[in-house]
Design an enzyme around this catalytic site. Sequence first.
Site, PDB file in Angstrom:
ATOM      1  N   HIS A 219       0.822  -1.208   0.000  1.00 13.68           N
ATOM      2  CA  HIS A 219       0.000   0.000   0.000  1.00 13.68           C
ATOM      3  C   HIS A 219       0.859   1.261   0.000  1.00 13.68           C
ATOM      4  CE1 HIS A 219      -3.839  -2.168   1.625  1.00 13.68           C
ATOM      5  NE2 HIS A 219      -3.579  -2.429   0.360  1.00 13.68           N
TER       6      HIS A 219
ATOM      7  N   HIS B 295      -4.108  -5.992 -11.065  1.00 18.89           N
ATOM      8  CA  HIS B 295      -2.812  -5.397 -10.726  1.00 18.89           C
ATOM      9  C   HIS B 295      -1.771  -5.701 -11.809  1.00 18.89           C
ATOM     10  CE1 HIS B 295      -3.451  -3.798  -6.673  1.00 18.89           C
ATOM     11  NE2 HIS B 295      -4.180  -4.863  -6.417  1.00 18.89           N
TER      12      HIS B 295
END
Length: 407
Positions: free
Chosen positions: A249, A381
């Site tokens: 993150h 992703h």
Amino acid sequence: MSWLTTPAHARWLEAEGDRLLAFGRASRHPDGGFAWLDETGAPELDRPVELWITCRMTHVYALGHLMGRPDCGTLADHGVAALRERFHDRVHGGWYAKVGPDGPTTTDKTAYEHAFVVLAGASAAAAGRPGGAELLDDALGVLLEHFWDDEFGMVVEQWDESFTTLDGYRGVNANMHTVEALLAAADVLDDASLRERAQRIVTRVVHDLARGNQWRIPEHFDTTWTPDLEYNVDEPAHPFRPYGATIGHWLEWARLALHLRAGLGASAPEWLLEDARSLFDASVREGWAVDGADGFVYTVDWSGTPVVRERMHWVAAESTATAAALHAATGEAAYADWYTTWWQHVADCFLDTEHGSWRHELSPRNTPSSVTWAGKPDTYHAFQATLIPRLPLAPTLAAALRDGLLP
């Protein structure tokens, strides 16, 4: 030599993106939406269909259509139809997080998934797919009416089915993907007010929370946005709410800060680049190869010590994308070098040349693992990692493809 600026590497990225698009076609669920795929790429049709997977795959295939890939438009339409029908709550509005043959299997309405509905709608709208613009309009309306908390400049986490009772948990993960969705919608709709909301979230999370905590971003909070640093200490490998700080993150927030900076243009505050650099540096310092083998650990505690040391494919994907974004923003060779290092790691360890796509999780020794993730649920992703290095930082992906900015 860095691969980042070479035409040959760009062709490799394009081929890898096409490989991922081909793999994901099997996820088309006959009842609507996109199914979870197992390690071999077979759809698990007996499990509930997840909203976040359906949104992500709708987004991916809308991008594929914008790139001129046959059949991707049909798959994007399949996703849009499921989001407008199968997942949609016609009585109370919003979307169910999971559906089965007999309807929703859970009725709570969650910000994480709703952010992805906005993203899917934005990409479908940019691609000109039927119902895409209507989906985006509806999704933004729900997000801003029910989830946006103007007092804190963040989104709340979870409502009951009728949007009557609000859960007390607040989370950064949903806010991160809300930033992504708001930036995409801002570009597709040419609506600067959405970018301003994204800036408020990034300011709180990156410039206040991360900077004030040695760049280890707190993930879990109470109703007043006070961090709960011991949250899920007994379930540290949770796929969405793990204990501690999540290395991947930090990379995503760094990249989103750079997209925001590019979108804001001359009005962007200087700290967006400075903080993106710092988050990147922290992810390398505390996450990369810290335990004797290449790869990013999943989480660390509040002293920077690894907690869950499995390697996640999405972190590897984000590392390449963020290195590319920082190189685009600064021109500095060090970021290009990291980019090369991490794509080599992906090629060595994550690419599954036998069954397709990427292995979603590896052990601390880079062998297949399933502590947190079993199977290969989506390609979001990985597919984005093949596009971000080839596009400008602004506008965001779907708008950039719509505008013909892919070389």
